[in-house]
Design an enzyme around this catalytic site. Structure first.
Site, short mmCIF file in Angstrom:
data_model
loop_
_atom_site.label_atom_id
_atom_site.label_comp_id
_atom_site.label_asym_id
_atom_site.label_seq_id
_atom_site.Cartn_x
_atom_site.Cartn_y
_atom_site.Cartn_z
N HIS A 17 0.87 -1.19 0.00
CA HIS A 17 0.00 0.00 0.00
C HIS A 17 0.90 1.24 0.00
O HIS A 17 1.32 1.73 1.05
CB HIS A 17 -0.91 -0.04 1.24
CG HIS A 17 -1.88 1.10 1.32
ND1 HIS A 17 -3.01 1.06 2.10
CD2 HIS A 17 -1.90 2.33 0.74
CE1 HIS A 17 -3.67 2.18 2.00
NE2 HIS A 17 -3.01 2.98 1.18
N HIS A 19 1.38 4.85 -2.43
CA HIS A 19 1.01 5.71 -3.56
C HIS A 19 2.29 6.37 -4.07
O HIS A 19 2.93 7.10 -3.32
CB HIS A 19 0.02 6.79 -3.12
CG HIS A 19 -1.22 6.22 -2.50
ND1 HIS A 19 -2.38 6.01 -3.22
CD2 HIS A 19 -1.49 5.79 -1.23
CE1 HIS A 19 -3.31 5.49 -2.43
NE2 HIS A 19 -2.79 5.34 -1.21
N HIS A 197 -9.49 1.13 -1.03
CA HIS A 197 -9.40 1.78 0.28
C HIS A 197 -10.80 1.73 0.90
O HIS A 197 -11.79 2.09 0.24
CB HIS A 197 -9.01 3.25 0.14
CG HIS A 197 -7.56 3.49 -0.15
ND1 HIS A 197 -6.89 2.88 -1.17
CD2 HIS A 197 -6.65 4.30 0.48
CE1 HIS A 197 -5.63 3.30 -1.18
NE2 HIS A 197 -5.46 4.17 -0.18
N GLU A 200 -11.01 3.62 6.35
CA GLU A 200 -9.93 4.50 6.82
C GLU A 200 -10.61 5.59 7.65
O GLU A 200 -10.47 5.64 8.86
CB GLU A 200 -9.16 5.08 5.62
CG GLU A 200 -8.07 6.06 6.00
CD GLU A 200 -7.41 6.72 4.77
OE1 GLU A 200 -7.98 6.67 3.66
OE2 GLU A 200 -6.31 7.30 4.94
N ASP A 278 1.92 4.06 2.84
CA ASP A 278 0.89 4.92 2.24
C ASP A 278 1.51 6.06 1.42
O ASP A 278 1.66 5.94 0.21
CB ASP A 278 -0.07 5.44 3.31
CG ASP A 278 -1.47 5.75 2.80
OD1 ASP A 278 -1.75 5.47 1.63
OD2 ASP A 278 -2.29 6.28 3.58
N ASP A 279 1.84 7.16 2.09
CA ASP A 279 2.42 8.34 1.44
C ASP A 279 3.60 8.83 2.27
O ASP A 279 3.51 9.86 2.96
CB ASP A 279 1.36 9.46 1.33
CG ASP A 279 0.12 8.99 0.58
OD1 ASP A 279 0.18 8.90 -0.65
OD2 ASP A 279 -0.89 8.68 1.25
#
Ligand code: ADE
Ligand code: ZN
Length: 331
Positions: A17, A19, A197, A200, A278-279
Site C-alpha cells: 500500500h 502511492h 481503500h 480508513e 501509504d504516502d
C-alpha cells in the site's frame, strides 16, 4: 542482543500500500517545479514541512494533489519511482505493489502512457539493479464519477500487460464503494485484480460494500472493521488482507496517539494484517519507520513483527510459488 530497529531493518519485507505520488519528497518537488516552470506555494523545504500538518484525509489530499502537479513528463515519473525504489533497497523491501493515480495527471493534460512508461522503466531498472520485484496498481479517484473511472479503465487497456490491478482511493466520506460497482466489474472482466481503500475514515459498512459489491481481494486500511464484530469474524475466516498504514493513520487523525492504534489487536484476533507506508514523504516515515513506530508504541514482540513481515508476502499478488520463495527466508 539485536535491537528492534536492526531486527526490522534485517527482515525481508513487501510493501502493498504505497502511492507513488506520496513518495514525492520536498527536494524533488522543488527540482521538478523549477524544471517544468510550475509555481508551488512554498519558498523552502522547511516551508513545505510546516504545511504538512493535517487534521483529516481531505486536508492531506488537497496538498497531495497540489504537489503532484510538478510531475509532467515520463522522466519525472521515472525519477520519482526510482527514488522510492532506492529507499526500498535501503530498507530491505524485496517486493512492492505500487499505486498510481492516473486521473490526477491526465486531468492536467499529462498522457496516460507517459505516466505508466516512466514508472515501469524504473520498476524494470530496480529489478535488474536491486532484484526488487513489483506490480503496478491503477487507482480510481473516488471523488470523481464512475464514468470518469470507466474512461480511465479504457485508457489503461493498451498497458494492461504492465498493470496488475485496480484500486480505489481519495476522499472516502460520501463516496462509498457502491458508486463504483460497474467499473470494478469491468476491471475484473478485463483480468485486473481488485483492491479498494475502505474503513480508513469511512465506517465498517464501506469495508462490507468493498467486499460484497466490488469483490476486492484486499482492503486498504480497514482499521474501522473493529466496529463490527461479525465483519471481524469474516475477515478472520476468509483471511482477507488489510494493508494498514500506522503513520498515515496518526498524521490524518484516524488515531490520536500511536498507543491507541489497533493493529496489534487486529493481529491478535488472527486477521491477515500487513504494515505499509501509504504516502511516506507526507507522513514522516517509510516502511521501517512504520514498523518501528508500532513496535515501540504498542510494545510488540519480535515474533509479532516477523508475522507482519511474513504476511506482507502472503497478502501480495505474487504466485504461490513466488510467495514460498520469499517466505522460506523466514525459516
Ligand atoms: N491517496 C493517497 N493516500 C491516500 C489515503 N491514505 N487515503 C485515500 N486516498 C489516498
Ligand atoms: Zn492509501
Amino acid at each position: 542482543m539485536v535491537t528492534m530497529k536492526n531486527f526490522i531493518q534485517n527482515l525481508p519485507k513487501a510493501e502493498l500500500h504505497l502511492h507513488i505520488e506520496g513518495t514525492l519528497e520536498p527536494e524533488l518537488m522543488f527540482l521538478l517545479a523549477k524544471k517544468n516552470g510550475i509555481t508551488i506555494p512554498y519558498n523552502s523545504v522547511e516551508d513545505v514541512k510546516k504545511a504538512y500538518s493535517f487534521d483529516s484525509l481531505q486536508s492531506f489530499l488537497d496538498i497531495y494533489y497540489a504537489g503532484a502537479s510538478v510531475l509532467v513528463d515520463s522522466d519525472d515519473f521515472y525519477e520519482l519511482t526510482m527514488a522510492y525504489l532506492r529507499k526500498c533497497h535501503d530498507q530491505n523491501i524485496l517486493h512492492v505493489e505500487i499505486f498510481f493515480d492516473p486521473q490526477t495527471h491526465t486531468s492536467r493534460g499529462v498522457a496516460f502512457g507517459d505516466v505508466v512508461e516512466g514508472i515501469i522503466e524504473a520498476l524494470g531498472d530496480a529489478q535488474k539493479k536491486y532484484g526488487i520485484s513489483s506490480f503496478l496498481i491503477m487507482s480510481f479517484l473516488r471523488h470523481l464519477s464512475q464514468d470518469d473511472a470507466i474512461a480511465t479503465l479504457k485508457e489503461s487497456l493498451p498497458y494492461k500487460y504492465f498493470i496488475k490491478g485496480v484500486g480505489l482511493d481519495s476522499s472516502e466520506f460520501g463516496n462509498p464503494p457502491s458508486k463504483f460497482q460497474k467499473v470494478f466489474q469491468m476491471a475484473k472482466n478485463a483480468g485486473y485484480e481488485c483492491v479498494a481503500h475502505a474503513g480508513e475514515e469511512g465506517d465498517a459498512s464501506y469495508i462490507k460494500e468493498a467486499l460484497d459489491l466490488l469483490h476486492v481481494a484486499r482492503i486498504d486500511h480497514g482499521v474501522r472493521c473493529e466496529e463490527d464484530k461479525e465483519l471481524i469474524q469474516r475477515l478472520k475466516k476468509e483471511q482477507i488482507p488489510l494493508t494498514v498504514c500506522p503513520l498515515s493513520n496518526l498524521k490524518l487523525k484516524v488515531m490520536q496517539d500511536m498507543k491507541e492504534h489497533n493493529i496489534k489487536r487486529l493481529l491478535e484476533y488472527g486477521l491477515m494484517v500487513t504494515v505499509n507506508s501509504d504516502d511516506p514523504a507526507y507522513f514522516g516515515g517509510y516502511l521501517n519507520e512504520n514498523f518501528e513506530a508500532i513496535a515501540t508504541s504498542l510494545k510488540m514482540s519480535k515474533e509479532q513483527i516477523k508475522t507482519l513481515a511474513r504476511n506482507s508476502f502472503k497478502a501480495s499478488f505474487l504466485s504461490e510459488e513466488e510467495k514460498i520463495c520469499y517466505i522460506d527466508r523466514f525459516l
